[in-house]
Enzyme design. Structure first.
Site, PDB file in Angstrom:
ATOM      1  N   ASP A 288       0.865  -1.172   0.000  1.00 34.70           N
ATOM      2  CA  ASP A 288       0.000   0.000   0.000  1.00 34.70           C
ATOM      3  C   ASP A 288       0.910   1.233   0.000  1.00 34.70           C
ATOM      4  O   ASP A 288       2.125   1.140   0.161  1.00 34.70           O
ATOM      5  CB  ASP A 288      -0.979  -0.011   1.181  1.00 34.70           C
ATOM      6  CG  ASP A 288      -2.215   0.843   0.886  1.00 34.70           C
ATOM      7  OD1 ASP A 288      -2.173   1.658  -0.065  1.00 34.70           O
ATOM      8  OD2 ASP A 288      -3.219   0.728   1.606  1.00 34.70           O
TER       9      ASP A 288
HETATM   10  C1  NOJ Z   1      -3.990   3.957  -0.095  1.00 33.08           C
HETATM   11  C2  NOJ Z   1      -5.158   3.030   0.037  1.00 33.08           C
HETATM   12  O1  NOJ Z   1      -5.134   2.358   1.289  1.00 33.08           O
HETATM   13  C3  NOJ Z   1      -5.218   1.998  -1.070  1.00 33.08           C
HETATM   14  O2  NOJ Z   1      -6.367   1.219  -0.928  1.00 33.08           O
HETATM   15  C4  NOJ Z   1      -5.134   2.688  -2.405  1.00 33.08           C
HETATM   16  O3  NOJ Z   1      -5.270   1.746  -3.435  1.00 33.08           O
HETATM   17  C5  NOJ Z   1      -3.820   3.423  -2.484  1.00 33.08           C
HETATM   18  N1  NOJ Z   1      -3.756   4.432  -1.444  1.00 33.08           N
HETATM   19  C6  NOJ Z   1      -3.603   4.082  -3.843  1.00 33.08           C
HETATM   20  O4  NOJ Z   1      -4.427   5.157  -3.987  1.00 33.08           O
END
Ligand code: NOJ
Length: 750
Positions: A288
């Site tokens: 993430d």
């Molecule tokens: C953080 C989020 O937790 C995740 O789900 C997302 O895909 C990413 N940012 C990218 O935007």
């Protein structure tokens, strides 16, 4: 194009490994390409950059946009996220394909969560439809639109089970139940990926967040998760496992949280032992956003180099915006700290998915035909969005059949959200343009409802903050008098209250999940002026509606329904569409009850014991939720009868007769719950193990049957072993998790 052309010639000559990647013997060709790649180029395939800073967190120092693009040219980047627009994608892809030494195409990811250009209901709302085909169709359309704009990878579906509506991201999931969650996860992945990943209208899906993110303590986003292994295997993991085994999901994302003291990004048990080895997942895992680097803040990694080592060893293949692989992975391999085989395995996974997407055959396949964009927001897509929106609405309460509205009634439509063209688009609106949803006001106008509109109270007064606006609740009561006056003059009131679209979602946890701001006061004032009040709740999560339930005769849960919100809500209020949605998450009576969920374990002191103290209860509240999981009313009535159980071979069949007892056609979701009263591991009081959505004409009845096999009867023990135990079982069938039509059987596998 030149490089591709030359590469094509090289294929004929049998020389270029990149061009050979277009061939079908993919694993052999990956070997050849790996042999050709420098260590820096391999690390590049494991590095993902965002094209702009402010997607979901501040960017670390040291990477201006131009610098990132320069690294794409150098073959030091494998993927970009947040590049939006066909021309934009093409321009960046050209840097990789034309300018880098090997010309390996980039894979472009984006959070296409509930529609791309045509915005569908938020996933929690869609889940309330319990309509698996419709949910798959919604994801399919999102993929078609995203692919038409050059994207080939979505960071969806989020399959995190959560029991805590304070957590802002419940809007993005399928609710609290692992069985429903697994069915929906499979549907969404199939919708995004289609039958053929190499088609130019299919995109790779991502199951996220592995694992436990939805169990953030206190519902506070990014917080620690802490639960036992029985919960891990029986509640958290089933949607992930189903998506791998039944839908061949091509990517997974790890998670911000720690679990058992280990940050998910550094968790080898979850990523290597379970996902990749036990379940046979051969796609790749992306971290993430900066979760690799955040292991330093957790106190798990000593610094970025250590973080890189821990993440790659644990199986986190691609690094999203941490820069830890970019800066340290090559050094770790050169020093012998990380084995090249580990890096090669990660790169192989990334190249495999790129190959499956057809990017080696034609890196511009998603961007070469401008006509592809003609389908964005097409009437067909809008029609499906409307269908999904209607089916997502849940009728929570309808005393004395206050709804549907009768023709000729004068309606006072009150609440800022009724005119809001933004909020229904929800939190993850991808390429959806702000201010483009159909409002309830517009829905009423289109349907010819006779109404007067008053704002009553705004939901937000200010915008500030990074990266998205922070919603500030108004304290302005100046619109109350006009709203109350309109309510007095009307036959009925429709009061649209709830959360702004950006009051739920990532980073939007709330400790008080009542109606935000002064809306509760507005509700009480309007209801006092005219008790014939219908409350329509727009929200990204279950709200606390205890006062409304005790006082307001009709309550409609309308979530954030996407572009067609106003039309869908109007069709339910007028009776044009008979609501059939069912809650995918329990609605608590108060925040103090959280977590409250239907599939809890029986305590040693279950009660209830009247006038007694020493049993598991609150002194000031019942243990039950306000609205149970699976609850949802209709304008008609349904009766369940004649439950029969037959056993044969290795399965049990449960059947019931379901009858529409009212005078309008309606849709019911018949639900089957199972209880294993005695087992070697304490089992929940009941668990959903089957459901069927049925449409019945007035007076019509049908036989609904469910089949139970080992998969439904078994469970995971604390060590992750799946067991099916002989003994007695109970089943319940009905229209919610409170179903009381039951029966029992004895299971023996011998
Ligand atoms: C953080 C989020 O937790 C995740 O789900 C997302 O895909 C990413 N940012 C990218 O935007």
């Amino acid at each position: 194009m030149i490089k591709q052309f030359l590469a094509g010639l090289a294929v004929l000559a049998g020389t270029s490994p990149v061009a050979l990647m277009a061939q079908d013997d993919i694993e052999g060709q990956i070997d050849a390409l790996l042999a050709e790649m420098t260590l820096e180029e391999k690390v590049g395939q494991l590095t993902q950059y965002s094209s702009f800073w402010d997607a979901t967190g501040p960017a670390p120092q040291g990477g201006e946009q131009e610098e990132k693009f320069e690294q794409v040219r150098e073959g030091r980047v494998g993927s970009m996220l947040n590049v939006v627009g066909r021309d934009e994608v093409r321009a960046v892809q050209e840097l990789a394909v034309e300018d880098s030494r090997l010309g390996i195409p980039l894979i472009f990811g984006y959070d296409v969560v509930h529609g791309h250009k045509t915005i569908f209901p938020i996933p929690l709302a869609e889940s309330a439809s319990w309509d698996i085909d419709l949910i798959e169709q919604s994801a399919r359309i999102a993929a078609v639109e995203a692919a038409a704009q050059g994207l080939n990878w979505t960071f969806a579906p989020m399959v995190d089970i959560s029991r805590d509506p304070r957590w802002g991201r419940v809007m993005e999931g399928a609710g609290e139940d692992p069985y429903l969650g697994a069915r929906i996860a499979v549907a969404r992945v199939k919708g995004f990926q289609g039958d053929d990943l190499s088609a130019d209208d299919t995109i790779a899906a991502t199951i996220k967040h592995l694992a436990g993110y939805g169990f953030a303590e206190g519902g506070r986003d990014y917080n620690t998760a802490d639960f036992g292994t029985v919960t891990l295997h029986n509640v958290i993991l089933p949607p992930f496992k189903a998506a791998v085994e039944e839908a061949d999901v091509r990517t997974a994302m790890n998670s911000f949280n720690i679990l058992n003291g280990v940050p998910a990004t550094g968790d080898a048990y979850l990523q290597r032992d379970l996902l990749k080895e036990a379940w046979g997942f051969d796609g790749f895992i992306v971290s993430d956003w900066a979760s690799g680097r955040e292991m330093i803040d957790h106190g798990f990694a000593a610094g970025p180099r250590d973080a890189a080592e821990l993440a790659i060893e644990a199986g986190s293949d691609m690094d999203m915006e941490s820069y830890i692989y970019r800066d340290h992975l090559a050094g770790l391999v050169e020093s012998g700290a990380v084995d090249m085989a580990i890096v090669d395995d990660a790169v192989r996974r990334v190249l495999r998915v790129k190959h499956e997407l057809g990017l080696f055959k034609d890196p511009y396949r998603y961007v070469d035909d401008p006509d592809q964009e003609d389908i964005l927001m097409s009437p067909d897509h809008r029609a499906v969005a409307l269908d999904v929106a209607k089916n997502s609405i849940v009728l929570l309460k309808n005393k004395a059949s206050l709804l549907p509205l009768k023709g000729g009634e004068k309606v006072a439509l009150i609440g800022a959200l009724a005119a809001d063209k933004d909020t229904p688009l929800g939190n993850w609106r991808a390429a959806g343009e702000t201010g483009t949803a159909v409002s309830v006001v517009e829905g009423f106008e289109a349907a010819g409802v006779s109404f007067t509109y008053r704002e009553g109270a705004a939901v937000e007064v200010g915008e500030a903050g990074f990266p998205q606006p922070v919603v500030v609740n108004t304290t302005d009561r100046s619109g109350f008098d006009a709203a109350v006056a309109a309510a007095r003059k009307a036959d009925k009131v429709v009061l649209v209250l709830g959360e702004d679209g950006l009051q739920s979602g990532e980073g939007r946890s709330r400790s008080d999940i009542g109606l935000p701001g002064v809306q509760q006061e507005l509700l009480e004032a309007v209801h006092a002026a005219n008790p014939e009040t219908v409350l329509v709740v727009m929200s990204g999560r279950p709200l606390i509606l205890d006062w409304a339930d005790a006082n307001v005769p009709a309550i409609v849960q309308a979530w954030h329904l996407g572009h067609e919100s106003g039309h869908a809500i109007t069709s339910v209020l007028t009776g044009d569409h008979n609501p059939g949605g069912k809650l995918p998450m329990s609605f608590p009576r108060s925040v103090g009850q959280i977590p409250v969920y239907y599939n809890y374990m029986m305590t040693g002191r279950p009660g209830p014991l009247e006038n007694e103290v020493f049993w598991s209860h609150y002194n000031d509240l019942p243990n039950t939720p306000l609205y149970a999981f699976g609850h949802g009313l209709s304008y008609t009535g349904f009766n369940y009868s004649g439950l029969e159980i037959t056993q044969g071979g290795r399965s049990v069949t449960v059947s019931v007769t379901l009858e529409n007892t009212g005078d309008v056609a309606g849709t019911e979701v018949a639900q089957l719950y199972l209880r294993d009263p005695v087992a070697s591991v304490v089992r929940p009081v009941r668990e959903l193990k089957g459901f069927e959505k049925v449409m019945l004409e007035p007076g019509e009845s049908t036989l609904v049957t469910f089949e139970l096999t080992d998969a439904e009867l078994g469970f995971y023990d604390p060590y992750g072993n799946f067991k099916v135990e002989n003994g007695d079982f109970e089943v319940y069938v009905g229209g919610s998790s409170a179903a009381d039509l039951g029966g029992s059987f004895t299971w023996s596998s011998n």
